[in-house]
Design an enzyme around this catalytic site. Structure first.
Site, PDB file in Angstrom:
ATOM      1  N   GLY A 211       0.820  -1.206   0.000  1.00  0.00           N
ATOM      2  CA  GLY A 211       0.000   0.000   0.000  1.00  0.00           C
ATOM      3  C   GLY A 211       0.849   1.249   0.000  1.00  0.00           C
ATOM      4  O   GLY A 211       2.026   1.199   0.351  1.00  0.00           O
ATOM      5  N   PRO A 213       2.501   4.815   1.034  1.00  0.00           N
ATOM      6  CA  PRO A 213       2.999   5.245   2.335  1.00  0.00           C
ATOM      7  C   PRO A 213       1.887   5.915   3.139  1.00  0.00           C
ATOM      8  O   PRO A 213       1.108   6.678   2.596  1.00  0.00           O
ATOM      9  CB  PRO A 213       4.075   6.276   1.979  1.00  0.00           C
ATOM     10  CG  PRO A 213       4.469   5.973   0.591  1.00  0.00           C
ATOM     11  CD  PRO A 213       3.274   5.373  -0.074  1.00  0.00           C
ATOM     12  N   GLY A 214       1.812   5.562   4.403  1.00  0.00           N
ATOM     13  CA  GLY A 214       0.844   6.219   5.277  1.00  0.00           C
ATOM     14  C   GLY A 214      -0.527   5.588   5.299  1.00  0.00           C
ATOM     15  O   GLY A 214      -1.443   6.086   5.931  1.00  0.00           O
ATOM     16  N   THR A 215      -0.689   4.442   4.617  1.00  0.00           N
ATOM     17  CA  THR A 215      -2.002   3.814   4.610  1.00  0.00           C
ATOM     18  C   THR A 215      -2.199   2.904   5.816  1.00  0.00           C
ATOM     19  O   THR A 215      -3.260   2.310   5.962  1.00  0.00           O
ATOM     20  CB  THR A 215      -2.232   2.997   3.330  1.00  0.00           C
ATOM     21  OG1 THR A 215      -1.050   2.259   3.048  1.00  0.00           O
ATOM     22  CG2 THR A 215      -2.540   3.904   2.156  1.00  0.00           C
ATOM     23  N   LYS A 217       0.203   0.368   7.065  1.00  0.00           N
ATOM     24  CA  LYS A 217       0.784  -0.971   7.011  1.00  0.00           C
ATOM     25  C   LYS A 217       1.459  -1.325   8.335  1.00  0.00           C
ATOM     26  O   LYS A 217       1.211  -2.395   8.906  1.00  0.00           O
ATOM     27  CB  LYS A 217       1.808  -1.064   5.866  1.00  0.00           C
ATOM     28  CG  LYS A 217       1.196  -0.798   4.513  1.00  0.00           C
ATOM     29  CD  LYS A 217       2.214  -0.918   3.400  1.00  0.00           C
ATOM     30  CE  LYS A 217       3.285   0.153   3.445  1.00  0.00           C
ATOM     31  NZ  LYS A 217       2.786   1.509   3.156  1.00  0.00           N
ATOM     32  N   THR A 218       2.293  -0.428   8.813  1.00  0.00           N
ATOM     33  CA  THR A 218       2.976  -0.682  10.072  1.00  0.00           C
ATOM     34  C   THR A 218       1.958  -0.850  11.197  1.00  0.00           C
ATOM     35  O   THR A 218       2.065  -1.741  12.034  1.00  0.00           O
ATOM     36  CB  THR A 218       3.925   0.485  10.391  1.00  0.00           C
ATOM     37  OG1 THR A 218       4.714   0.749   9.241  1.00  0.00           O
ATOM     38  CG2 THR A 218       4.825   0.153  11.548  1.00  0.00           C
ATOM     39  N   HIS A 434      -6.583  35.169 -13.387  1.00  0.00           N
ATOM     40  CA  HIS A 434      -6.121  33.821 -13.687  1.00  0.00           C
ATOM     41  C   HIS A 434      -6.973  32.787 -12.939  1.00  0.00           C
ATOM     42  O   HIS A 434      -7.503  31.853 -13.542  1.00  0.00           O
ATOM     43  CB  HIS A 434      -4.638  33.712 -13.293  1.00  0.00           C
ATOM     44  CG  HIS A 434      -4.024  32.378 -13.517  1.00  0.00           C
ATOM     45  ND1 HIS A 434      -3.119  32.137 -14.528  1.00  0.00           N
ATOM     46  CD2 HIS A 434      -4.168  31.209 -12.868  1.00  0.00           C
ATOM     47  CE1 HIS A 434      -2.739  30.885 -14.483  1.00  0.00           C
ATOM     48  NE2 HIS A 434      -3.358  30.285 -13.470  1.00  0.00           N
ATOM     49  N   GLU A 435      -7.133  32.992 -11.654  1.00  0.00           N
ATOM     50  CA  GLU A 435      -7.887  32.011 -10.861  1.00  0.00           C
ATOM     51  C   GLU A 435      -9.357  31.985 -11.258  1.00  0.00           C
ATOM     52  O   GLU A 435      -9.958  30.914 -11.367  1.00  0.00           O
ATOM     53  CB  GLU A 435      -7.749  32.291  -9.360  1.00  0.00           C
ATOM     54  CG  GLU A 435      -6.325  32.163  -8.806  1.00  0.00           C
ATOM     55  CD  GLU A 435      -5.653  30.847  -9.129  1.00  0.00           C
ATOM     56  OE1 GLU A 435      -6.358  29.826  -9.291  1.00  0.00           O
ATOM     57  OE2 GLU A 435      -4.407  30.826  -9.240  1.00  0.00           O
TER      58      GLU A 435
HETATM   59  P1  ADP Z   1       2.654   2.928   6.556  1.00  0.00           P
HETATM   60  O1  ADP Z   1       3.430   1.956   7.351  1.00  0.00           O
HETATM   61  O2  ADP Z   1       1.674   2.301   5.634  1.00  0.00           O
HETATM   62  O3  ADP Z   1       3.495   3.935   5.835  1.00  0.00           O
HETATM   63  P2  ADP Z   1       1.759   3.702   9.131  1.00  0.00           P
HETATM   64  O4  ADP Z   1       1.180   2.435   9.603  1.00  0.00           O
HETATM   65  O5  ADP Z   1       3.110   4.039   9.647  1.00  0.00           O
HETATM   66  O6  ADP Z   1       1.766   3.780   7.564  1.00  0.00           O
HETATM   67  O7  ADP Z   1       0.736   4.865   9.463  1.00  0.00           O
HETATM   68  C1  ADP Z   1       1.131   6.073  10.002  1.00  0.00           C
HETATM   69  C2  ADP Z   1       0.095   6.583  10.958  1.00  0.00           C
HETATM   70  O8  ADP Z   1      -1.083   6.954  10.285  1.00  0.00           O
HETATM   71  C3  ADP Z   1      -0.326   5.545  11.954  1.00  0.00           C
HETATM   72  O9  ADP Z   1       0.487   5.574  13.071  1.00  0.00           O
HETATM   73  C4  ADP Z   1      -1.747   5.950  12.289  1.00  0.00           C
HETATM   74  O10 ADP Z   1      -1.770   6.869  13.342  1.00  0.00           O
HETATM   75  C5  ADP Z   1      -2.235   6.627  11.046  1.00  0.00           C
HETATM   76  N1  ADP Z   1      -3.069   5.708  10.273  1.00  0.00           N
HETATM   77  C6  ADP Z   1      -2.794   5.197   9.065  1.00  0.00           C
HETATM   78  N2  ADP Z   1      -3.804   4.410   8.639  1.00  0.00           N
HETATM   79  C7  ADP Z   1      -4.729   4.407   9.610  1.00  0.00           C
HETATM   80  C8  ADP Z   1      -5.995   3.766   9.776  1.00  0.00           C
HETATM   81  N3  ADP Z   1      -6.512   2.965   8.836  1.00  0.00           N
HETATM   82  N4  ADP Z   1      -6.658   4.003  10.913  1.00  0.00           N
HETATM   83  C9  ADP Z   1      -6.164   4.805  11.860  1.00  0.00           C
HETATM   84  N5  ADP Z   1      -4.985   5.421  11.775  1.00  0.00           N
HETATM   85  C10 ADP Z   1      -4.262   5.254  10.667  1.00  0.00           C
HETATM   86 ZN    ZN Z   2      -3.348  28.321 -12.822  1.00  0.00          ZN
HETATM   87 MG    MG Z   3       5.412   2.143   7.673  1.00  0.00          MG
END
Ligand code: ADP
Ligand code: ZN
Ligand code: MG
Length: 632
Positions: A211, A213-215, A217-218, A434-435
């Protein structure tokens, strides 16, 4: 309970060292306090200076009680204890000065420091030597310690969390329901292995979480350990890779040995793509060899698990495409769990999770936030809630309000406002036209996302923004939408040209994005001309080294390359004309809205509609017929 903890060793050499230091200082101190030199120094040094003849005469006249010769200085002490001093020439002896009258009762004392006070003379030197010795010792010890580190490179750097330490549960992971379902099974493997082995089922060894980053996984991996109540060994793939060849492999060995001692447990390898990239093929330098060895070691260890070793190796990556096929073979990471970016509902749940430990005002609608955050990940949303809390604290709100949340959404999605940047009036006008150009063209294009907000307050590097909000999470995009997007992007430049008959650099990012969309339509989606057909042009190449995006290799003829370029150019100019057409037709509205924007600096879609439609409008109502007339 596990081998990676070592009690801090009480160091005997440390104790010895302190002792030496203290005795060194004590010696120096002793010297200062007891040296007769020093004791009398005060009196001697301040003594009145007299010519040498005054002392020799005084001696003859028996004025002194005592005469002390120290090197070339002569001190004479009277009966009342007052002292005078003088200098003799080097080489002059006491007899030369006539101070050796045997009948004279004056005490004449010759202080030869080297002999008489040898002990005191060398005392400070001993102290000094001791201290120098200590410093040298300390330095060497530092060096020795770092060499020790070099020797312990092979030790894994895994962080370990005991079963009790892992507090994360599935409840902390919002959304990601499919992933959780799959992982519930993994928890069961860890908790009740017998249930599976009795029947003859093999317990899977590897689970790969895939997935962006930030989804989460950890987070999910920790939750599995938490639910199963087992220790959690975590290490990042990049930590296996060091400057010495072979270190990675030995770290893997060490990690697995520790894990086996603590089974059942979870080994979590984050960012496994750092070591698990395709072997052979592209790649250069020694680092490649090192990765290969490390990867081989991981594979060997996973193959070497006994049938009843209850260890599950979880790994996370956002680049499954670059992983070595050997890693994905059955018996290794054969379970793959995909974690998507959260959809509307999941985003709401994630926001709720992160609102739990914060004070949120009553009546705040997290749904609105969820609607405005298409494409953000769990980590982004966590950050968003935190920024909202910071806004609330700064504004001295008792709890997070909707306003705090809205500002936080803007800050996270398009960057914080930079009120400090002052534009000249002319620049401000250009930006506003522009905007508004973007806004009107986007509004008139049927397939464009609905308009949300216009602003000419600088944010990040942008002078202004026109914000369109996707209504739904979209997984596919139609050709008409691409075309309308290009048209909207060109609306800014078109407005500048119509109003000022002059163009600026302000549209460079728009042009870049519009060209990229057109090029992708031709090269990836087969949406261009019949000559180009439904063919993908350009071949994705595995990247040669970590971090670089795979490039496209050219696998098409000059002829096709020219056709692609032609398509991009033709599409852009066609859409530019279309955008200009809209703006010429609505030039009066363009002026009106811009004047309002210059006044207000930011404008909601409702304000825009009021002017544009000439009447208050609740929410976006599209003028489809007009847009269609010019559609492709
Ligand atoms: P990854 O390992 O996929 O890059 P992390 O697991 O490190 O992402 O997620 C970073 C932080 O984002 C987590 O510590 C959590 O606080 C928040 N987070 C991410 N996904 C969720 C989720 N599904 N529910 C709640 N918190 C989440
Ligand atoms: Zn523009
Ligand atoms: Mg991670």
């Amino acid at each position: 309970m596990n081998g990676s903890y070592r009690p801090p060793q009480k160091n005997r050499s440390q104790w010895l060292l302190s002792l030496l230091l203290v005795s060194g200082l004590a010696l120096m101190g002793l010297f200062l306090l007891t040296s007769p030199d020093r004791a009398n120094d005060q009196k001697y040094l301040t003594a009145q200076e007299v010519p040498i003849s005054a002392i020799t005469h005084g001696y003859a006249n028996r004025e002194f009680q005592k005469i002390t010769v120290r090197d070339n200085r002569i001190f004479a002490t009277r009966a009342d204890n007052s002292v005078v001093q003088s200098y003799k020439e080097a080489g002059q002896t006491v007899s030369d000065l006539g101070l050796i009258d045997p009948k004279n009762p004056t005490i004449v004392q010759i202080e030869n420091r080297e002999t008489a006070n040898l002990f005191y003379a060398i005392l400070p030197d001993i102290g000094f030597l001791l201290i120098v010795g200590l410093v040298v010792f300390w330095l060497f010890r530092g060096i020795a310690r770092s060499q020790n580190n070099a020797l312990s490179f092979g030790k894994s750097r895994a962080r370990v969390a005991d079963a009790k330490q892992v507090k994360t549960r599935f409840a902390d992971v919002a959304g990601a329901d499919e992933a959780k379902e799959d992982l519930v099974e993994v928890v069961d493997f860890l908790k009740n292995p017998k249930k599976y082995t009795n029947i003859g089922a093999k317990i899977p060894k590897g689970v790969l979480l895939v997935g962006s980053p930030g989804t989460g996984k950890t987070l999910l991996a920790r939750a599995v350990a938490g639910e199963a109540g087992v220790p959690f060994f975590s290490i990042a793939g990049s930590e296996f890779v060091e400057m010495f060849v072979g270190v990675g492999a030995s770290r893997v060995r060490d990690l697995f040995t520790k894990a086996k001692r603590n089974a059942p447990c979870i080994i979590f390898i984050d960012e496994i793509d750092a070591v698990g990239r395709q072997r052979g093929g592209a790649g250069f330098g020694g680092g490649h060899d090192e990765r290969e060895q490390t990867l081989n070691q991981i594979l060997t260890e996973m193959d070497g698990f006994e049938q009843d070793t209850n260890i599950i190796v979880m790994a996370a990556t956002n680049r499954p495409d670059v992983l070595d096929v050997a890693l994905l073979r059955p018996g290794r990471f054969d379970r793959r769990i995909f974690i998507d970016k959260p959809d509307l509902n999941a985003r709401l749940k994630i926001l709720e999770v992160h609102a739990r430990n914060k004070k949120v005002a009553k009546g705040v609608k997290l749904e609105d936030v969820s609607k405005q955050t298409v494409g953000l990940t769990g980590a982004d949303l966590e950050n968003l809630m935190n920024e909202a809390a910071i806004f609330a604290a700064k504004r001295k709100h008792a709890a997070i309000t909707q306003e705090d949340l809205n500002d936080s959404v803007e800050k996270v999605t398009i960057g914080g406002e930079r009120k400090s940047r002052k534009l000249s009036q002319h620049e401000k006008e250009i930006t506003a036209y522009h905007e508004v150009g973007h806004a009107i063209v986007g509004h008139l294009c049927e397939h464009s996302d609905p308009l949300h907000k216009i602003s000419i307050v600088s944010r990040g590097s942008a002078l202004g923004v026109t914000w369109f909000l996707p209504q739904e999470d979209q997984y596919t995009t139609s050709k008409s939408k691409f075309i309308d997007e290009i048209c909207g992007l060109l609306g800014g430049r078109a407005a500048e040209e119509i109003i000022f008959n002059e163009i600026t650099t302000g549209a460079s990012n728009d042009i870049e994005r519009a060209s990229a969309i057109a090029r992708n339509m031709a090269m990836r989606y087969g949406m261009a001309s019949p000559e180009l057909g439904i063919v993908a042009y350009g071949e994705r190449q595995g990247s040669a080294y970590a971090g670089t995006d795979p490039s496209l290799a050219r696998n098409y003829s000059e002829d096709k390359a020219r056709q692609i370029d032609d398509y991009v150019r033709a599409t852009i100019s066609e859409q530019y004309e279309r955008a200009k057409g809209f703006l010429v037709k609505y030039k009066k509205k363009l002026e009106e809205v811009t004047q309002e924007l210059l006044q207000e600096e930011t404008m909601s879609v409702e304000q825009f509609m009021e002017i544009f439609e000439g009447k208050p409008v609740a929410r976006i109502a599209k003028k489809k017929d007009e847009a269609k007339a010019d559609n492709v």
